[in-house]
Write an enzyme that holds these catalytic residues in place. Sequence first.
Site, PDB file in Angstrom:
ATOM      1  N   ASP A 288      28.846 -54.425  16.672  1.00  0.00           N
ATOM      2  CA  ASP A 288      28.763 -53.618  15.461  1.00  0.00           C
ATOM      3  C   ASP A 288      27.365 -53.830  14.875  1.00  0.00           C
ATOM      4  O   ASP A 288      26.592 -54.669  15.354  1.00  0.00           O
ATOM      5  CB  ASP A 288      29.868 -53.974  14.459  1.00  0.00           C
ATOM      6  CG  ASP A 288      30.115 -52.826  13.480  1.00  0.00           C
ATOM      7  OD1 ASP A 288      29.286 -51.887  13.430  1.00  0.00           O
ATOM      8  OD2 ASP A 288      31.124 -52.848  12.754  1.00  0.00           O
TER       9      ASP A 288
HETATM   10  C1  BGC Z   1      30.375 -49.873  11.055  1.00  0.00           C
HETATM   11  C2  BGC Z   1      30.756 -49.207  12.351  1.00  0.00           C
HETATM   12  C3  BGC Z   1      29.812 -48.091  12.672  1.00  0.00           C
HETATM   13  C4  BGC Z   1      28.404 -48.629  12.704  1.00  0.00           C
HETATM   14  C5  BGC Z   1      27.369 -47.584  13.069  1.00  0.00           C
HETATM   15  C6  BGC Z   1      28.902 -50.219  11.004  1.00  0.00           C
HETATM   16  O1  BGC Z   1      28.517 -50.608   9.733  1.00  0.00           O
HETATM   17  O2  BGC Z   1      31.161 -51.022  10.877  1.00  0.00           O
HETATM   18  O3  BGC Z   1      32.079 -48.751  12.280  1.00  0.00           O
HETATM   19  O4  BGC Z   1      30.155 -47.502  13.884  1.00  0.00           O
HETATM   20  O5  BGC Z   1      28.097 -49.145  11.425  1.00  0.00           O
HETATM   21  O6  BGC Z   1      27.217 -46.650  12.072  1.00  0.00           O
END
Ligand code: BGC
Length: 750
Positions: A288
């Site tokens: 993530d």
């Molecule tokens: C979130 C994810 C997301 C990623 C990219 C993160 O802050 O937890 O769910 O896919 O950002 O945008």
Amino acid sequence: MKIKLFTLLLIILSIYLHPINAQNSDIENKVNELLSKMTLDEKIGQMNQYNGFWEVTGPEPVGGNAKMKYEHLKSGRVGSMFNITGVENVRKIQKIAVENSRLGIPLIFGYDVIHGYKTISPIPLAEAASWDLKAIELSSRIAAIEASAVGLNWSFGPMVDISRDPRWGRVMEGAGEDPYLGSKIGAARVKGFQGNDLAASNTVAACAKHFAAYGFSEAGRDYNIVDIGTSTLYNVALPPFKAAVDAGVRTLMNSFNLLNGIPATGSSFLQRDILKDGWAFDGFVVSDWASGREMIAHGYASDLKQVAEFSLTAGSDMDMESYAYISHLKELVEAGTVPISIVDDAVKRILRVKFELGLFDDPYKYCNAEREKTLLNHPDHHKAALDMAKKSIVLLKNKGNLLPLKKEKQKIAVIGALANDKNSPIGSWRAMGEDNSAVSVLEGLSAYPENTIKYAKGADLTQGRTSVLFELKINETDKSGFAEAIELAKKSDLVIMVLGEHGFQTGEGRSRANLDLPGVQQELLEAVYQANKNIVLVLMNGRPLILNWAEEHVPAILETWHLGSQSGNAIAQVLYGDYNPSGKLPMSFPRSVGQIPIYYNHYSTGRPNPSNLVYWSHYNDESNEPLYPFGFGLSYTNFKYSDLKIDGSDQKNIKVQVNIKNTGTVKGEEVVQLYIHDKFASVTRPVKELKGFEKIELMPGETKNIKFLLTDKELGFYNNKGEYLVEPGEFEIMVGTNSKDVIRAAFELQ
Ligand code: BGC
């Protein structure tokens, strides 16, 4: 905190011994051939992912981070980009990578396509309330068609985190509290995104996230630690991920949370033992956003070099924005700390998905300006979004059949800022859904000219700017519009009050400690009620709210969530009975924050039964029961359940049947729900577990006989070692219209 040599050997061994599951040996040959030509820098480049960084169609970036990313793109040191959208932008970035780097390996382009790209569907929690797997699959299919038309080929969805905590803002992204429903929906979404052919130009790779247990953030506070037992991990948190893997999902995203002291990104138990070895997953895992780097704040890795070592060894194949692999992996491999075989395994996984997508045949296959022009906001997509929105609505109360509204000369007051809000229904995680593009409730109601509609805002929900990036400021004081609303209510036959949460009040980073109607809305509701008790409360929200007062006083309540582009049309059609509501809650609605976590599939305590003394499991000041249970939802008609029968003669296929009759006067759909209770087991089982459901339509007076089959798949459970067991003994079967109102029968498994 050095990883032990023995553990490393095991990992290497498992990589070599693991049979590759890819159907296509041709792809495997191509992957191996390409890998053999790659330098270590190029391999590490494939494992590096960057967020979009500069105005792509403008001049080249000249300095700083943007310049560095740009140079990395040119030299093959980036494998994937995200948050870059639009055919022109994607083409330009792809060209930089393909035409400048030595091997010309195409990039994979990711984006959070959570509930639509331009045409916005209801938020996923709302869609889960439809219990309609075909409609949900179609919703993700359409999202993929639009996303792939703008150059994207990878969706950061579905989010399959189970959560029992409505304080957590991200419940809007998932399918609610139940692992069975969550698994079915997760698999449907994977099919929707990936279609039957990943190489088609209108399908995208899906990404099941966030692996794992992120939905159990302590106290519902986002990014908080997770500390759950093995039984909950194996039986509740993991099954939707397993279902996504079984449905062929090509990528997973790990998560921000600690799980029992180990950051998920650094968890070899999750990513290697369970996912890659246990489930034979041969796609790749992306971290993530900077979740690798966050291991330093967690107190697990001491610096970015350790982040690289721990993440990769644990099985996190691609680094999203931590800059750990690109900065330190080379020295780690050269020093022998990280074996090259682990790097090769990660790179192969990434290349495999790129080959499957067809990117090597044509890196620009998703960059078709004609498709971009014709497919976004296509009328067929809006038609499906409207259908999905209607199916997502849940009727919570309808005393005296106040609904559906009569189409006659009535004076109707519409009150509440959300009634006139074209932005909130687009919800959180709106991709490229335009601000203020939803059909508002007022606009939807205008399609029904038979009644006279007058509007009064009553009060603003927010003050100042509303942005997805910053904390919302809720109006807690300004009641200057109350008088006008009360006057209007007095002069009207009926009042529709549209209250709830702003679209940016849920989603990432948006946890709430209070779950009442925000701001002055509760006061507005009570004030209007004094003027006119004939109220239909239309709720717009991204999570379960606490609605005790409304349930006690207001005659009709409709839960409409954040329904996306077609919101107002769907709400109007349900209010007027042109669509009979059939949604069922995918999460329990608590009576008070103090009850949380509250969920239907809980265990029995040793003292479950009420007693005259205080020594039984209860609250002194609140009931144990939720206000609305999981699976709850009314219809404009009624259904009667009878004749529940079980045939256990074939022990491998237990047959259950039940009759459901539409006892009302209009056609309606019902979600028939089957729950089991394994009464005594070597690891205690919950009092109820959903193990089957079917959505049926019944004409007035019609009866249908519905059959369910229970096999080992439904009757077993995971013990605390993660082994799946089916144990003999007595099972109770419950079938009904929600998790509380059920009829019961039992059988013995030999
Ligand atoms: C979130 C994810 C997301 C990623 C990219 C993160 O802050 O937890 O769910 O896919 O950002 O945008």
